[in-house]
Scaffold this active site. Structure first.
Site, PDB file in Angstrom:
ATOM      1  N   THR A  60      37.766  92.003  46.004  1.00 12.64           N
ATOM      2  CA  THR A  60      38.954  92.144  45.159  1.00 12.64           C
ATOM      3  C   THR A  60      39.285  93.611  44.880  1.00 12.64           C
ATOM      4  O   THR A  60      40.449  93.988  44.780  1.00 12.64           O
ATOM      5  CB  THR A  60      38.726  91.382  43.830  1.00 12.64           C
ATOM      6  OG1 THR A  60      38.512  90.013  44.142  1.00 12.64           O
ATOM      7  CG2 THR A  60      39.918  91.494  42.903  1.00 12.64           C
ATOM      8  N   TYR A  74      45.340  86.773  46.070  1.00 19.89           N
ATOM      9  CA  TYR A  74      45.738  88.055  46.681  1.00 19.89           C
ATOM     10  C   TYR A  74      44.987  88.238  47.997  1.00 19.89           C
ATOM     11  O   TYR A  74      44.115  87.444  48.345  1.00 19.89           O
ATOM     12  CB  TYR A  74      45.420  89.192  45.712  1.00 19.89           C
ATOM     13  CG  TYR A  74      44.097  88.999  45.005  1.00 19.89           C
ATOM     14  CD1 TYR A  74      42.900  89.319  45.641  1.00 19.89           C
ATOM     15  CD2 TYR A  74      44.039  88.447  43.727  1.00 19.89           C
ATOM     16  CE1 TYR A  74      41.691  89.112  45.025  1.00 19.89           C
ATOM     17  CE2 TYR A  74      42.818  88.223  43.105  1.00 19.89           C
ATOM     18  CZ  TYR A  74      41.648  88.560  43.761  1.00 19.89           C
ATOM     19  OH  TYR A  74      40.448  88.339  43.158  1.00 19.89           O
ATOM     20  N   SER A 106      33.479  88.621  49.600  1.00 14.32           N
ATOM     21  CA  SER A 106      32.009  88.698  49.593  1.00 14.32           C
ATOM     22  C   SER A 106      31.357  87.428  50.119  1.00 14.32           C
ATOM     23  O   SER A 106      30.201  87.459  50.543  1.00 14.32           O
ATOM     24  CB  SER A 106      31.491  89.040  48.209  1.00 14.32           C
ATOM     25  OG  SER A 106      31.802  88.032  47.277  1.00 14.32           O
ATOM     26  N   THR A 139      33.057  90.367  44.124  1.00 11.48           N
ATOM     27  CA  THR A 139      32.160  90.023  43.016  1.00 11.48           C
ATOM     28  C   THR A 139      31.447  88.682  43.202  1.00 11.48           C
ATOM     29  O   THR A 139      30.402  88.456  42.599  1.00 11.48           O
ATOM     30  CB  THR A 139      32.934  89.979  41.683  1.00 11.48           C
ATOM     31  OG1 THR A 139      34.009  89.041  41.802  1.00 11.48           O
ATOM     32  CG2 THR A 139      33.461  91.339  41.315  1.00 11.48           C
ATOM     33  N   ASP A 140      32.011  87.789  44.033  1.00 12.41           N
ATOM     34  CA  ASP A 140      31.448  86.435  44.104  1.00 12.41           C
ATOM     35  C   ASP A 140      29.981  86.411  44.517  1.00 12.41           C
ATOM     36  O   ASP A 140      29.191  85.619  44.003  1.00 12.41           O
ATOM     37  CB  ASP A 140      32.261  85.557  45.065  1.00 12.41           C
ATOM     38  CG  ASP A 140      33.606  85.160  44.466  1.00 12.41           C
ATOM     39  OD1 ASP A 140      33.842  85.474  43.280  1.00 12.41           O
ATOM     40  OD2 ASP A 140      34.413  84.548  45.178  1.00 12.41           O
ATOM     41  N   LYS A 212      26.881  86.975  38.007  1.00  8.90           N
ATOM     42  CA  LYS A 212      28.268  86.730  37.620  1.00  8.90           C
ATOM     43  C   LYS A 212      28.299  85.439  36.809  1.00  8.90           C
ATOM     44  O   LYS A 212      27.731  84.428  37.224  1.00  8.90           O
ATOM     45  CB  LYS A 212      29.131  86.592  38.875  1.00  8.90           C
ATOM     46  CG  LYS A 212      30.601  86.443  38.579  1.00  8.90           C
ATOM     47  CD  LYS A 212      31.439  86.418  39.865  1.00  8.90           C
ATOM     48  CE  LYS A 212      32.917  86.419  39.538  1.00  8.90           C
ATOM     49  NZ  LYS A 212      33.756  86.439  40.752  1.00  8.90           N
ATOM     50  N   GLU A 334       0.410  65.199  42.714  1.00 14.53           N
ATOM     51  CA  GLU A 334      -0.944  64.770  43.051  1.00 14.53           C
ATOM     52  C   GLU A 334      -1.899  65.955  43.236  1.00 14.53           C
ATOM     53  O   GLU A 334      -3.006  65.785  43.709  1.00 14.53           O
ATOM     54  CB  GLU A 334      -0.913  63.948  44.353  1.00 14.53           C
ATOM     55  CG  GLU A 334      -0.001  62.739  44.327  1.00 14.53           C
ATOM     56  CD  GLU A 334      -0.462  61.668  43.351  1.00 14.53           C
ATOM     57  OE1 GLU A 334      -1.669  61.597  43.072  1.00 14.53           O
ATOM     58  OE2 GLU A 334       0.410  60.927  42.855  1.00 14.53           O
TER      59      GLU A 334
END
Ligand SMILES: *[C@@H]1O[C@H](CO)[C@@H](O)[C@H](O)[C@H]1NC(C)=O
Ligand SMILES: *[C@@H]1O[C@H](CO)[C@@H](O)[C@H](O)[C@H]1NC(C)=O
Ligand SMILES: *[C@@H]1O[C@H](CO)[C@@H](O)[C@H](O)[C@H]1NC(C)=O
Ligand SMILES: *[C@@H]1O[C@H](CO)[C@@H](O)[C@H](O)[C@H]1NC(C)=O
Ligand SMILES: *[C@@H]1O[C@H](CO)[C@@H](O)[C@H](O)[C@H]1NC(C)=O
Ligand SMILES: *[C@@H]1O[C@H](CO)[C@@H](O)[C@H](O)[C@H]1NC(C)=O
Ligand SMILES: *[C@@H]1O[C@H](CO)[C@@H](O)[C@H](O)[C@H]1NC(C)=O
Length: 349
Positions: A60, A74, A106, A139-140, A212, A334
């Site tokens: 972005t 965008y 990203s 940023t993702d 984030k 177990e």
């Protein structure tokens, strides 16, 4: 799913042997040349300023909308020169060089790009005259690249990751100030010895802990439990405490590594489909990390399916949890050696 850092930690801590392939000539197909050289006519080198290198990857911060009110939908397209030109103030505080590593959202950053990025940053920081580097990134998945660099870059010099929540064309775009603060931090003596950092919205966070948290808001990067490293006032960085790195932070020398293993992440939930484990394996996963419920538990049928897969194949299956904070805790039912490895935010068990 917040605990991506935890999950990434698991992947990196647990699959080192898978990740470290045999030595091969490295990344020959990927070459990045500086597009914005430190010496140029507009900005002659000022020897009293720090030398900072920007690695631009897209996101972005490099995007434009069709109007100044558009803040979703965008498109990416600004190159590193345009990012630098939009913030001429950074040329007064540093001598800048800029590489265009990629120009993608990203979500399209992959291990080829991140391995190359780590290699280039290690080379750059090894140069005596370079004070620090800045990575501009969507940023993702910024927290994933930042966490990766924190483990794969060996230097006391700052690596600073920045992004933006609003495109460059928006009213109150946040990218320019984030970039200015990132470059300031990368050139700052006080930022040394703190590992890779993220700077957005005046907050300085540790890459080891920061995630984030909000898909849209500017104030989205923080770490609830570990807090911030510091903050900016009037474009000056202030730190809450002296330099330190998290307990258990590991360094991986990836200098001979040409690719990373395929590790799938499965997210646990009520009625989780137990077939997902086998499907992952069939699709080529070389390891599975599951984001378990609570402190890392798994709904019954999925638990059994994972155990069966492990028994049948020995595929590494590593527990994490979908809760954003807290400690990993898992005891296999177990006492057998299923889920052999677990670690959580700074500790490995
Ligand atoms: C170089 O940077 C220093 C420190 O900011 C500044 O005082 C000086 O004016 C700069 N020199 C030039 C030629 O811009
Ligand atoms: C920046 O690079 C120049 C040219 O290599 C060098 O003279 C200068 O000392 C460097 N600045 C710092 C703060 O190291
Ligand atoms: C850079 O510094 C000079 C000298 O202080 C100043 O005149 C100029 O306005 C500054 N440029 C920017 C973009 O801040
Ligand atoms: C990563 O993306 C680049 C550029 O699109 C591509 O050349 C490379 O093969 C991809 N790597 C992987 C591991 O998919
Ligand atoms: C990488 O390969 C070189 C050349 O084979 C070797 O000298 C070096 O020890 C290797 N480094 C690591 C971390 O494995
Ligand atoms: C996996 O193997 C262990 C040890 O042999 C055994 O106790 C356990 O029942 C097996 N789990 C399943 C789900 O088959
Ligand atoms: C499970 O643990 C036992 C005892 O530590 C070991 O002998 C065996 O190889 C392990 N099995 C797997 C699949 O790792």
């Amino acid at each position: 799913m917040r605990p991506v850092n935890t999950i990434t930690a698991h992947v990196l801590f647990s699959f080192t042997s898978l990740v470290l392939g045999s030595p091969v000539a490295r990344h020959e197909s990927v070459q990045f040349h500086p597009l914005f050289a430190r010496q140029n006519i507009q900005t002659p080198i000022n020897a009293s300023l720090p030398n900072v290198t920007i690695f631009a990857t897209g996101g972005t911060i490099a995007s434009q909308g069709s109007t100044n009110t558009q803040t979703v939908g965008y498109s990416i397209g600004l190159g590193v020169q345009q990012l630098i030109s939009a913030v001429p103030e950074i040329l007064n505080i540093s001598n800048i060089a800029g590489y265009q590593v990629s120009n993608v959202a990203s979500g399209s950053i992959n291990s080829t790009i991140s391995l190359k990025l780590a290699e280039m940053i290690n080379e750059e920081l090894a140069k005596e005259e370079v004070s620090g580097v800045v990575v501009t990134h969507g940023t993702d998945t910024l927290e994933e690249t930042a966490f990766f660099l924190d483990l794969a870059v060996k230097s006391d010099k700052p690596v600073v990751c920045v992004g933006a929540m609003r495109p460059a064309t928006a009213l109150s775009a946040d990218g320019p100030l984030n970039l200015l603060q990132g470059v300031t931090l990368a050139g700052s003596e006080a930022a040394r010895g703190r590992g890779t950092m993220l700077v957005l919205n005046d907050r300085i966070g540790s890459a080891f802990y920061t995630t984030k948290n909000n898909a849209n808001s500017l104030d989205t990067f923080y770490s609830t439990e570990a807090g911030q490293l510091g903050f900016f006032i009037n474009q000056v960085p202030y730190f809450y405490f002296s330099p330190s790195v998290p307990i258990g932070r590991t360094y991986f020398d990836l200098s001979n590594v040409t690719s990373l293993a395929q590790i799938d992440i499965l997210y646990a939930h009520q009625d989780m489909d137990p077939a997902l484990f086998k499907a992952s394996y069939a699709a080529g996963a070389q390891g599975i990390v599951y984001a378990g419920v609570g402190a890392g538990g798994m709904p019954g049928k999925a638990d059994t399916a994972a155990e069966e897969l492990f028994n049948a194949t020995g595929l590494p299956i590593v527990a994490s949890h979908r809760s954003s904070d807290g400690f990993w805790f898992f005891q296999s039912s177990e006492g057998q050696n299923f889920t052999a490895v677990g670690c959580y935010e700074g500790f490995s068990v």
